[in-house]
Design an enzyme around this catalytic site. Structure first.
Site, PDB file in Angstrom:
ATOM      1  N   CYS A 407       0.732  -1.234  -0.029  1.00  0.00           N
ATOM      2  CA  CYS A 407      -0.047   0.071   0.038  1.00  0.00           C
ATOM      3  C   CYS A 407       0.763   1.337  -0.159  1.00  0.00           C
ATOM      4  O   CYS A 407       0.629   2.327  -0.773  1.00  0.00           O
ATOM      5  CB  CYS A 407      -1.095   0.099   1.138  1.00  0.00           C
ATOM      6  SG  CYS A 407      -0.276   0.034   2.618  1.00  0.00           S
ATOM      7  N   HIS A 451      -2.486   1.172   6.895  1.00  0.00           N
ATOM      8  CA  HIS A 451      -2.533   1.328   5.530  1.00  0.00           C
ATOM      9  C   HIS A 451      -2.492   2.676   5.086  1.00  0.00           C
ATOM     10  O   HIS A 451      -2.293   3.507   6.050  1.00  0.00           O
ATOM     11  CB  HIS A 451      -4.142   0.911   5.239  1.00  0.00           C
ATOM     12  CG  HIS A 451      -4.708   0.687   3.968  1.00  0.00           C
ATOM     13  ND1 HIS A 451      -3.780   0.034   2.833  1.00  0.00           N
ATOM     14  CD2 HIS A 451      -5.579   1.288   3.076  1.00  0.00           C
ATOM     15  CE1 HIS A 451      -4.339   0.033   1.915  1.00  0.00           C
ATOM     16  NE2 HIS A 451      -5.524   0.917   1.762  1.00  0.00           N
ATOM     17  N   ASP A 467      -7.871   4.685  -3.395  1.00  0.00           N
ATOM     18  CA  ASP A 467      -7.387   3.835  -2.870  1.00  0.00           C
ATOM     19  C   ASP A 467      -6.576   2.998  -4.014  1.00  0.00           C
ATOM     20  O   ASP A 467      -7.203   1.880  -4.565  1.00  0.00           O
ATOM     21  CB  ASP A 467      -7.611   2.921  -1.853  1.00  0.00           C
ATOM     22  CG  ASP A 467      -6.857   1.915  -1.255  1.00  0.00           C
ATOM     23  OD1 ASP A 467      -5.763   2.104  -1.470  1.00  0.00           O
ATOM     24  OD2 ASP A 467      -7.213   1.277  -0.283  1.00  0.00           O
TER      25      ASP A 467
END
Lengths: 666, 305, 318
Positions: A407, A451, A467
């Protein structure tokens, strides 16, 4: 008096036990030499107990005290402050046991012991620590009881049992006090225990940091929703934003702290929930976008995060209401947007080049974003916690060469490209998802749920979250890190035996979730039972909270419990003797009311005859009762309390309530 | 039967004026098959009491005057060589009577005392290898001068324990003494007493007495009394189980005399001073005679219920 | 002022706790307050509460409240430890002035045990005893004597801090005990033998079994015999305990007369006391004459006791 001053054996035994129990929880944060000092002193004390050694001389004691003080200063760097204070306290506790001679010393030791137990709570206030502390407290109380016992008492267990019994009886009143005693804010600020590094997000991020976090199963926070728990994919817990990039590392700009609160418009349905967060040693709180809280000393910063004035050093409970569809800064602030476009010079030329190409291809910002996401989705990007080493141009390496990362890589690279293309954007760090615990209907979020995602700004739409990881590894968002890394076995590499690794064993998982639920309740209802929580509970019970009601409940409840304990202790209903005997006592009481007392050692027959003479009018009833009593009690006739009772009733009826003097003398 | 017992008491009281309680206790003692110790100054009617009791109960009576030169043989009897038959023949001593009055027992030497006491305890005597049973009923009334009088051998505690009761006759009341002075010599009245009971009747009564009912509650009272003597510090020593048995037996006899077939605490209290008075000593003064004050304390402090 | 308060306090105590030879400690008779340790404990709790408030630590709150509740519950336990206890006077020994009187007290439990009961007169170090359930324990309190006559035991303090010592429950008990204190014997030359005044005839040489002059023979030991007369040789031969029996020839007897002595009253009584003991030890009969009492000649322990008693009480109103 000297005989009174000596410490009885039982007391000494329990004090030695108590010392071990009191110090044990401190072992993790005591310097090693204190443990050495402790073992030495304990061994010495046992030798004194066995008459094989003498008490330390005054000089030696003084030396030990000074040495301990110096030791604390050397290992903690100061003599004040909580850490040093605790070490000093423990040191005093250890030395006091060694020099303990008289009862007064023992009392000082016991009180010191209680304080040491209290300081242990500052370091660890988990449910296990609380339960454990029952042991040292019992031992200290047993030591206190032992001081009172005469030297005749010889069984240490009885003493401990008595101590435990006292605590058990004190429990209801303690609960009352706990619930009703008014909580006030700190009177003055005190140093908190620090130094024990907390894993968690920090205010700057290299990709590797989040990979490290993903190895930890430590709890970050738990959240209880008032209504339905939103789907996993919407659980983006914002912690902070990172808007400065130096080529390797994303960090937050210091200007953020001084910016005014952003403007935003509420829209859509709000979500209400409460969060109990673990100590993070950082000032920011976790919340879904866009959050409002009633927690004092907390404000919303310009990047929409919640931040407290002080770092969170202890578990913290707070209520949050979030508006996920709120419009955030539709007009933007010029400084904020300028910061969201900052890029370091001379790094990642290929990425900049690509950004320019994309810009030309997609003049619309949204098209560009979508194209970028599509790129991540369609190109062979791999989601992995083991990315290869990057060179100086980390974004270039990632985007065009390795295409392996997680991420932080995706969010960092996307922000870089968006900025290079002139779209204001920043990296958001926080947690995503969490594990739903059906036992307590809450979501628990652990460190490996850390994250990073991206938000970019559009005129009139404000900040929009996006995202990129979802494009690469949708399972990370939908079911969590473990699923996303199913083939890689890099999940929680650091802790091979964590129960989190065995989630597939249903029963084990069940136990784990139940235990977690217990801990959560503990945090919410016990540790978090401070001002607001107390007010809320009491309001729920009484409707309104006034001092008068509090005091009445406290005193009334306490008196009630005490009365129960007194009843249990004194057992007034237990009367000695057979029913006939009790009836005879009633007979006596009846006559006593009329001034006829049974003398010491007087036999029933004589008493009855005397009564019959004193009360001639009632003589038949008196004699009748006595005859039956004698027949049943001595002559072996069958026992018939009913007969006696009815005869007693007859006598009572025959006797006037009050007898005039004339009557009695007849 | 009880009427006859009343008649017995009546007859004895005729001779011994103003001593009804003591006479009653003495009779109860006899009914309980116990022996009696009378402790008093000379001339208080000890002999008269024994003699009268023997008469009304139809028992053979012997009196032994204990002196410091009395030998065991004088009590138990001796074998004398008979020239005619050329053999030793046994001449039974006074102990072979059914009611023996051992007068001033503390004047004799311990050796003679123990000869009597052993005979009392075992109900038989062994003389020169031959064991001879004593008559049944067998009842000893021993008298003793108070120890403070010079020239006596007080009975040791172990021997005192063998007497069921110890009585003290005491001075007669003024009225009784006046009657005594005005009337005939009391001794002269003795021959006029006729037996009221015969042997079989007495045996029957003695067999009845142990059947008098003792309830659980009463046993508890007796136990409390005994425990008090064992636990309270003013007692030099506690009562023995033999003493508690004696107390119960005497209470039964007392209840029987009162015409009841069960014992009530009154009975226990009535016999308690006589039964335990000589078995108790004050701790502060183990050689003295604190018994009676101790018994008063017991009566007062141990609750009958 | 203080004396007046003291007197009022004593009157109040007498009304509330009347003297009796058997006292059961009940609610009316027991007082209870925090002890010094208890006050220290409460101070410590206050400190802990401050820590709890400042650190906003629920567990510290909980421990503080727990210990506070233990303190409250301890009130009941401390009270219970004393309540129901029965104290009973069990006599006292007789002593000479200057010795310690030992008052015997029996502590009785009617139901539960009573632990670590401290018992003592106001100024004397207390005695600590345990009373097992439904049993009794003897205790002995001593008091130094300073003057002859009856010595009434002062109120005794019955106190207990059990179980925690944070509170003390106490009562002042008057068991109505008294002890007889004989005068202090003061050594002096024995008086010249004087003919006793009495109707004893001059030559009446009476043989008294308890004398000391002539060996009469051996007899078996009885309780109360003097140890000095035990015939140890016979005992070592396995013949049992025998006592050497002496007889003394009573002749003209000694009369101890207070009028024959000079000096102040107490001194004279002390000298007489010494003589009484001396003559008793020598088994010589003597008579005693005091201002208000006369005791005929005799010998032996009983006589000795009677004389000492007369010496102790003469001139004192009962």
């Amino acid at each position: 008096m000297s005989q009174i001053q000596v410490i009885p054996r039982i007391s000494l035994t329990w004090l030695l036990v108590a010392q071990v129990l009191v110090i044990l929880p401190h072992l993790s944060h005591l310097p090693l030499w204190v443990i050495g000092l402790w073992l030495g002193c304990a061994a010495w004390r046992v030798q004194i107990f066995r008459m094989r050694a003498n008490y330390p001389s005054t000089l030696l004691k003084l030396g030990l005290m000074i040495a301990t003080g110096c030791g604390v200063f050397l290992s903690r760097g100061s003599l004040i402050g909580l850490d040093a204070g605790v070490v000093l306290l423990v040191g005093a506790f250890i030395l006091k046991l060694l020099e303990m001679r008289t009862r007064r010393d023992a009392l000082v030791l016991i009180f010191l012991g209680f304080f040491v137990v209290v300081t242990a709570y500052l370091f660890d206030d988990s449910i296990t620590a609380a339960l454990y502390s029952v042991l040292p407290v019992t031992a200290l109380l047993a030591g206190l009881i032992g001081l009172q016992q005469s030297s005749l008492a010889s069984r240490p267990w009885d003493t401990a049992k008595l101590a435990a019994g006292l605590m058990l009886q004190a429990l209801p009143i303690m609960l009352l006090l706990f619930v009703f005693f008014p909580r006030i804010g700190p009177l003055w600020s005190l140093p908190m225990p620090g130094g024990n590094a907390v894993t968690g997000l920090s205010d700057s991020m290299t990709p590797g940091d989040i990979a490290d976090l993903s190895r930890s199963g430590a709890l970050a926070f738990r959240a209880s929703f008032d209504g339905e728990v939103p789907p996993r994919t919407e659980l983006y817990w914002r912690a902070l934003t990172l808007d400065r990039f130096d080529g390797r590392r994303w960090s937050q700009s210091s200007a953020l702290n001084y910016s005014p609160s952003p403007d935003w418009q509420k829209a859509g349905d709000p979500v209400s929930y409460s969060i109990v967060m673990q100590p993070s040693s950082q000032p920011w709180l976790f919340a879904l976008d866009v959050a409002e809280t009633s927690l004092p000393q907390t404000r919303q910063l310009s990047d929409f995060r919640l931040q407290r004035s002080k770092p969170v050093e202890r578990s913290l409970l707070y209520q949050v209401t979030s508006w996920p569809q709120a419009l955030r800064e539709p007009h933007g602030s010029s400084t904020g947007l300028r910061r969201a476009l900052q890029l370091p010079a001379n790094v990642d030329p290929r990425s900049r080049q690509w950004a320019r190409e994309l810009r030309q291809q997609y003049p619309q910002d949204e098209q560009l974003v979508n194209a970028l996401l599509k790129h991540f989705n369609q190109q062979p990007f791999v989601y992995t916690l083991r990315p290869p080493q990057m060179s100086r141009d980390s974004v270039d390496d990632f985007l065009f060469d390795s295409r392996r990362g997680f991420c932080a890589h995706y969010a960092g690279a996307m922000t870089f490209v968006l900025r290079a293309a002139g779209i204001p954007s920043r990296v958001v760090a926080g947690y995503q998802g969490g594990e739903y615990n059906p036992n307590g209907n809450y979501v628990q979020v652990r460190q490996f749920d850390a994250h990073a995602w991206v938000e970019y700004w559009q005129p009139d739409r404000g900040w929009v979250s996006v995202d990129p990881t979802f494009q690469v590894a949708p399972e990370r968002i939908e079911s969590g890190l473990e699923q996303a890394l199913a083939g890689e076995e890099s999940f929680m590499e650091g802790s091979p035996f964590s129960p989190l690794r065995f989630r597939k064993l249903a029963w084990l998982n069940q136990i784990r979730l139940a235990w977690d639920n217990l801990n959560y309740s503990w945090q919410r209802w016990v540790l978090g039972y401070q001002g607001a929580q107390q007010l809320e509970l009491l309001q729920r019970w009484f409707g309104r909270v006034e001092a008068r009601e509090l005091i009445i409940s406290l005193v009334g409840g306490g008196a009630l419990f005490l009365a129960f304990i007194a009843l249990w202790l004194f057992k007034p209903w237990i009367r000695n003797g057979a029913p006939e005997q009790r009836l005879f006592s009633q007979f006596e009481r009846l006559l006593r009311r009329h001034g006829i007392y049974r003398k010491a050692g007087e036999v029933p027959g004589h008493f009855a005859r005397r009564a019959a003479i004193a009360l001639p009018r009632q003589a038949p009833e008196i004699i009748q009762f006595y005859r039956s009593f004698e027949a049943q009690y001595y002559a072996g006739e069958s026992i018939d309390p009913k007969l006696l009772r009815s005869q007693l009733r007859q006598l009572r009826r025959a006797l006037p309530l009050r007898l005039s003097r004339l009557d009695r003398q007849q | 039967m009880r009427r006859k017992l009343e008649a017995c008491l009546e007859a004895v009281n005729q001779v011994l004026l103003g001593k009804e309680p003591q006479v009653r206790l003495a009779l109860a003692c006899l009914l309980a098959r116990g022996h009696l110790l009378i402790e008093d100054l000379p001339g208080m009617g000890k002999t008269t009491l024994s003699h009268a009791l023997a008469k009304v109960l139809g028992l053979s009576f012997q009196r032994v005057q204990f002196t410091s030169d009395l030998l065991p043989g004088d009590i138990l009897g001796t074998s004398v060589f008979d020239k005619d038959s050329g053999q030793f023949t046994f001449h039974p001593g006074p102990i072979f009577a059914e009611l023996v009055l051992a007068d001033e027992i503390n004047r004799a030497t311990p050796k003679s005392q123990s000869a009597l006491l052993e005979a009392m305890e075992e109900g038989q005597v062994t003389i020169e290898g031959a064991t001879r049973p004593l008559p049944d009923p067998f009842f000893v009334i021993a008298t003793q001068n108070p120890v403070s009088q010079g020239g006596t051998f007080a009975l040791p505690e172990s021997q005192l324990d063998r007497f069921l009761m110890r009585l003290s006759l005491g001075y007669p009341a003024r009225g009784a003494e006046k009657a005594l002075l005005l009337g005939d010599s009391r001794r002269a009245l003795l021959p006029q007493i006729s037996a009221v009971l015969d042997h079989s009747e007495l045996a029957a009564i003695q067999a009845e007495v142990p059947k008098v009912r003792v309830s659980d509650a009463l046993v508890e009272y007796v136990l409390r009394l005994v425990e008090a003597t064992r636990t309270q510090p003013q007692f030099a020593w506690g009562l023995s189980p033999r003493a508690s048995l004696a107390l119960l037996a005497a209470s039964r006899a007392w209840a029987y005399l009162a015409g009841r077939d069960y014992v009530i605490p009154e009975d226990v209290q009535a016999v308690l001073p006589s039964v335990v008075g000589h078995r108790l000593r004050e701790r502060a003064d183990p050689s003295g005679h604190g018994g009676s004050t101790l018994v008063q304390g017991l009566l007062r402090e141990v609750t009958p219920l | 002022m203080i004396a007046a308060v003291q007197a009022r306090w004593n009157r109040w105590l007498t009304r509330r706790l009347p003297a009796s030879s058997r006292v059961r400690l009940t609610q009316r008779r027991i007082f209870i307050v925090p002890s010094k340790v208890g006050v220290m404990f409460l101070l410590a709790l206050t400190l802990m509460l401050l820590a709890a408030i400042n650190y906003q630590n629920s567990l510290a709150y909980a421990l503080t409240f727990l210990l506070g509740s233990v303190f409250i519950v301890a009130i009941l336990h401390t009270y219970r430890n004393l309540s129901g206890l029965v104290l009973r006077a069990a006599g006292a020994n007789t002593v000479f002035v200057g010795e310690h009187v030992r008052y015997q007290v029996t502590l009785e439990s009617l139901n539960h045990a009573h632990q670590a009961i401290s018992l003592g007169f106001a100024d004397e170090p207390p005695l600590i005893v345990d009373v097992p359930p439904q049993a009794s324990t003897p205790a002995e309190l001593s008091l130094l004597t300073t003057q002859r006559g009856w010595l009434k035991a002062p109120r005794m303090r019955v106190e207990s801090g059990f179980p925690l010592g944070l509170l003390k429950a106490w009562s002042w008990v008057d068991l109505d005990q008294q002890a007889l204190v004989y005068p202090q014997p003061i050594a002096a030359d024995l008086p010249p033998v004087m003919a006793s005044v009495g109707d004893e005839d001059e030559q009446g040489l009476r043989v008294s079994a308890d004398g000391a002059d002539d060996f009469q023979g051996l007899r078996s030991y009885q309780a109360g015999d003097s140890r000095k007369r035990l015939h140890w040789k016979a005992y070592s031969r396995g013949m049992g305990l025998l006592v050497k029996d002496f007889a003394s020839l009573g002749g003209s007897q000694t009369c101890l007369d207070i009028a024959a002595l000079s000096g102040d009253q107490e001194y004279r009584l002390s000298v007489l006391c010494y003589w009484v003991l001396q003559y008793t030890e020598r088994h010589q009969p003597f008579s005693l004459r005091l201002d208000d009492k006369q005791i005929a000649a005799d010998t032996g322990d009983v006589h000795c006791q009677a004389c000492l008693r007369a010496l102790a009480l003469t001139g004192l109103s009962q």
